[in-house]
Design an enzyme around this catalytic site. Structure first.
Site, mmCIF file in Angstrom:
data_model
loop_
_atom_site.group_PDB
_atom_site.id
_atom_site.type_symbol
_atom_site.label_atom_id
_atom_site.label_comp_id
_atom_site.label_asym_id
_atom_site.label_seq_id
_atom_site.Cartn_x
_atom_site.Cartn_y
_atom_site.Cartn_z
ATOM 1 C CB SER A 142 -0.850 -0.002 1.272
ATOM 2 O OG SER A 142 -1.489 1.241 1.434
ATOM 3 C CE1 TYR A 165 -3.987 -2.513 5.463
ATOM 4 C CE2 TYR A 165 -3.114 -0.369 4.843
ATOM 5 C CZ TYR A 165 -3.639 -1.597 4.485
ATOM 6 O OH TYR A 165 -3.816 -1.900 3.154
HETATM 7 N N1 LIG Z 1 -8.755 -1.656 -0.886
HETATM 8 C C1 LIG Z 1 -7.804 -0.757 -0.838
HETATM 9 O O1 LIG Z 1 -8.047 0.461 -0.985
HETATM 10 C C2 LIG Z 1 -6.371 -1.180 -0.658
HETATM 11 C C3 LIG Z 1 -5.376 -0.197 -0.754
HETATM 12 C C4 LIG Z 1 -4.044 -0.561 -0.596
HETATM 13 C C5 LIG Z 1 -3.722 -1.881 -0.355
HETATM 14 N N2 LIG Z 1 -4.713 -2.821 -0.243
HETATM 15 C C6 LIG Z 1 -4.305 -4.209 0.019
HETATM 16 O O2 LIG Z 1 -4.823 -5.057 -1.004
HETATM 17 C C7 LIG Z 1 -5.089 -6.364 -0.448
HETATM 18 C C8 LIG Z 1 -6.532 -6.748 -0.767
HETATM 19 O O3 LIG Z 1 -7.389 -5.779 -0.171
HETATM 20 P P1 LIG Z 1 -8.968 -5.761 -0.393
HETATM 21 O O4 LIG Z 1 -9.365 -4.342 -0.420
HETATM 22 O O5 LIG Z 1 -9.333 -6.650 -1.515
HETATM 23 O O6 LIG Z 1 -9.446 -6.380 1.013
HETATM 24 P P2 LIG Z 1 -10.821 -7.087 1.451
HETATM 25 O O7 LIG Z 1 -11.946 -6.673 0.574
HETATM 26 O O8 LIG Z 1 -10.977 -6.816 2.912
HETATM 27 O O9 LIG Z 1 -10.503 -8.640 1.222
HETATM 28 C C9 LIG Z 1 -9.480 -9.211 1.993
HETATM 29 C C10 LIG Z 1 -9.273 -10.657 1.617
HETATM 30 O O10 LIG Z 1 -8.235 -11.166 2.488
HETATM 31 C C11 LIG Z 1 -8.735 -12.349 3.111
HETATM 32 N N3 LIG Z 1 -8.127 -12.603 4.414
HETATM 33 C C12 LIG Z 1 -8.193 -11.866 5.539
HETATM 34 N N4 LIG Z 1 -7.552 -12.481 6.535
HETATM 35 C C13 LIG Z 1 -7.052 -13.646 6.029
HETATM 36 C C14 LIG Z 1 -6.299 -14.709 6.556
HETATM 37 N N5 LIG Z 1 -5.927 -14.752 7.842
HETATM 38 N N6 LIG Z 1 -5.940 -15.729 5.720
HETATM 39 C C15 LIG Z 1 -6.319 -15.725 4.439
HETATM 40 N N7 LIG Z 1 -7.071 -14.750 3.882
HETATM 41 C C16 LIG Z 1 -7.418 -13.724 4.680
HETATM 42 C C17 LIG Z 1 -10.241 -12.137 3.207
HETATM 43 O O11 LIG Z 1 -10.898 -13.367 3.434
HETATM 44 P P3 LIG Z 1 -12.336 -13.494 4.184
HETATM 45 O O12 LIG Z 1 -13.371 -13.280 3.123
HETATM 46 O O13 LIG Z 1 -12.312 -14.876 4.755
HETATM 47 O O14 LIG Z 1 -12.366 -12.417 5.230
HETATM 48 C C18 LIG Z 1 -10.520 -11.526 1.845
HETATM 49 O O15 LIG Z 1 -10.552 -12.538 0.862
HETATM 50 C C19 LIG Z 1 -4.800 -6.269 1.050
HETATM 51 O O16 LIG Z 1 -3.501 -6.757 1.299
HETATM 52 C C20 LIG Z 1 -4.854 -4.782 1.314
HETATM 53 O O17 LIG Z 1 -4.087 -4.399 2.441
HETATM 54 C C21 LIG Z 1 -6.030 -2.514 -0.407
#
Ligand SMILES: NC(=O)c1ccc[n+]([C@@H]2O[C@H](COP(=O)([O-])OP(=O)(O)OC[C@H]3O[C@@H](n4cnc5c(N)ncnc54)[C@H](OP(=O)(O)O)[C@@H]3O)[C@@H](O)[C@H]2O)c1
Length: 242
Positions: A142, A165
């Site tokens: 991020s 985070y």
């Molecule tokens: N969205 C943003 O704006 C943004 C910005 C910068 C970086 N990111 C990064 O991009 C990545 C994806 O983010 P997202 O927005 O798609 O997040 P999200 O919508 O919250 O989805 C997170 C995913 O991670 C899984 N997860 C959580 N804990 C886990 C564990 N212990 N073992 C295996 N899987 C686990 C969740 O599974 P469950 O369904 O079981 O909960 C879900 O599939 C993350 O690393 C996040 O930090 C996101």
């Protein structure tokens, strides 16, 4: 005949991880969707198979040594090599706390998923990655992990001070550099990708980017050719400052 390309994406049952899995499968990869809940993962994999894609669920909680070990054992039964590992799973529990009030248990839980998870899984997957002709690892980081960005008052994320985070992603960036240097002798490239502020469950769908935009850089880095970078940190096709 060339071997079919293979990929594992963690946290792929929804949001950015699901889109990365879909894109890699559309590129002809056999893709395993890591999901801590096998039912949710199977539902997601079925959606991709219904589109004619080669997608499978792999039960995987990145915080658990046992879960990672059994997922890699299962993967070993299904393939003899892994071309791409995308460490996408992440949590953002820190955002509801001020830094001085964020309980240490919350900080630890965030690091378990965002930082230790990718270390645990990448170490366990190394033999399968080595068996690929061109192993690639992508860390979903991020811009909130960029110390230079967070110290720049002009940066859009300057005011976002989520202790656990942000620092978990800074640590993940350091992990990327360390593992990338160690992986170089095996021809394995490891890079960090910032998907940008993306509309997903993680932020109550407040982000302004789509999952399609967010998946672009991780997919590119998962498919890098021999001249591609390693130990880099990217947003779209731009290099980010550490
Ligand atoms: N969205 C943003 O704006 C943004 C910005 C910068 C970086 N990111 C990064 O991009 C990545 C994806 O983010 P997202 O927005 O798609 O997040 P999200 O919508 O919250 O989805 C997170 C995913 O991670 C899984 N997860 C959580 N804990 C886990 C564990 N212990 N073992 C295996 N899987 C686990 C969740 O599974 P469950 O369904 O079981 O909960 C879900 O599939 C993350 O690393 C996040 O930090 C996101």
């Amino acid at each position: 005949m060339p071997k079919q390309k293979t990929a594992l994406v963690t946290g792929a049952n929804r949001s950015i991880g699901f889109e990365i899995a879909r894109r890699l499968a559309a590129e002809g990869y056999r893709v395993w969707l890591g999901s801590r809940d096998v039912g949710r993962g199977e539902e997601a994999a079925r959606k991709l198979r219904d589109q004619g894609l080669d997608a499978h669920v792999l039960q995987l909680d990145v915080t658990s040594d046992e879960s990672v070990a059994s997922a890699i054992a299962e993967l070993n039964r299904q393939t003899d090599h892994l071309d791409a590992l995308v460490n996408n799973a992440g949590i953002a529990d820190s955002f509801t706390h001020q830094p001085f009030d964020e309980p240490i248990e919350v900080v630890k839980a965030v690091y378990e998923v965002n930082t230790f998870g990718p270390i645990r899984l990448t170490q366990a997957a190394l033999p399968l990655l080595k068996a690929s002709d061109a192993g690639r690892v992508v860390m979903l980081s991020s811009e909130l992990g960029s110390l230079q960005a967070l110290l720049d008052p002009q940066n859009q994320f300057y005011g976002i001070n989520a202790l656990g985070y942000n620092s978990s992603k800074t640590a993940l960036n350091a992990v990327t550099v360390s593992l990338a240097k160690a992986a170089e002798p095996f021809g394995i490239k490891i890079n960090a990708a910032d998907p940008g502020y993306t509309k997903t469950d993680m932020n109550g769908h407040s982000g302004y980017r789509t999952v399609e935009q967010a998946a672009e850089a991780p997919v590119r880095l998962a498919m890098l050719g021999p001249d591609g970078p390693t130990a880099g940190y990217f947003f779209d096709d731009q290099t980010l400052p550490w």
